[in-house]
Design a protein around this motif. Sequence first.
Motif, PDB file in Angstrom:
ATOM      1  N   THR A  25      33.564  37.911  45.062  1.00 39.21           N
ATOM      2  CA  THR A  25      34.053  36.585  45.437  1.00 39.21           C
ATOM      3  C   THR A  25      33.376  36.094  46.712  1.00 39.21           C
ATOM      4  O   THR A  25      32.997  34.916  46.827  1.00 39.21           O
ATOM      5  N   LEU A  26      33.207  36.985  47.657  1.00 36.50           N
ATOM      6  CA  LEU A  26      32.574  36.630  48.926  1.00 36.50           C
ATOM      7  C   LEU A  26      31.119  36.240  48.719  1.00 36.50           C
ATOM      8  O   LEU A  26      30.636  35.251  49.269  1.00 36.50           O
ATOM      9  N   GLU A  75      36.605  41.711  45.539  1.00 41.38           N
ATOM     10  CA  GLU A  75      36.611  40.940  46.785  1.00 41.38           C
ATOM     11  C   GLU A  75      35.190  40.642  47.249  1.00 41.38           C
ATOM     12  O   GLU A  75      34.877  39.536  47.698  1.00 41.38           O
ATOM     13  N   ALA A  81      33.961  32.828  53.425  1.00 45.24           N
ATOM     14  CA  ALA A  81      35.397  33.136  53.499  1.00 45.24           C
ATOM     15  C   ALA A  81      35.838  33.146  54.952  1.00 45.24           C
ATOM     16  O   ALA A  81      35.031  33.423  55.859  1.00 45.24           O
TER      17      ALA A  81
END
Length: 251
Positions: free
Chosen positions: A240-241, A237, A248
């Motif tokens: 991805t951020l 996570e 996000a």
Amino acid sequence: MTPTKIDRARIAAFVDGELSPEEAAAVAMHLADHPEDQAYADDLFAANTALATAFAAPLHEPVPQAIRDTIFPPAAQERPPAQVIPFPRRPATLVAGLSLAASVALAVALFRQPGADPFTPGPVAAGSELATLLDTLPSGEVRPTAQGGDLMILATLPTPDGFCREVERIDAAAGAMVQALACRGPGTPWDIAVVLKEPLTDAATEDGFVAAEGAASEGLTPFLDQAEAGLALTPEEEATLIAGGWNAPTP
């Protein structure tokens, strides 16, 4: 009248003196007619007597000096107090629409000095080394800093206003450890909400980082609670951020 059944648990309570006089009398009458249960009670009485004898002396002995020194260190050996850069606790109500990062900036604007140590409550300068590390460094990786010492992101956590990152910097040369909480919202720069400083201990880990003690022993938990932070992001996570430029949506 059907006699009350006497089990082993009630016999043990009788031996320990935990029954009322009426209950104790009933057990005593039962034991008189049941030799096996009487033998069990006798064994419990003997065990209690043996334990009382074995531990009577140690319970009255003074606490060894080594243990007393561990709990209450002599004044000469006490660590110097940790230095905490205070940050006012978030009030129960804020100005409508004011984010956590904006509130922090407003609260510390009068105390931030131009050109000071970047680990100071307030906005992180855009394009600075610290801003770059906060933008790109995955949690758990150690990086040296231009100001001296090594920096590591401990975790990234979501908040109602965006995200916060727990940061720790170890400066062995200066003998100091710094913990900081940096937060940001969508499209806003990083802002340091709080900084905890204390002398560096000798108990360093293999990567040079140590567990916080003194005022930093609670770490940044109270401030994360204040920011209503959720559980730390997983490495996936977080990656991805970072790859998405921290754009996000707010959790």
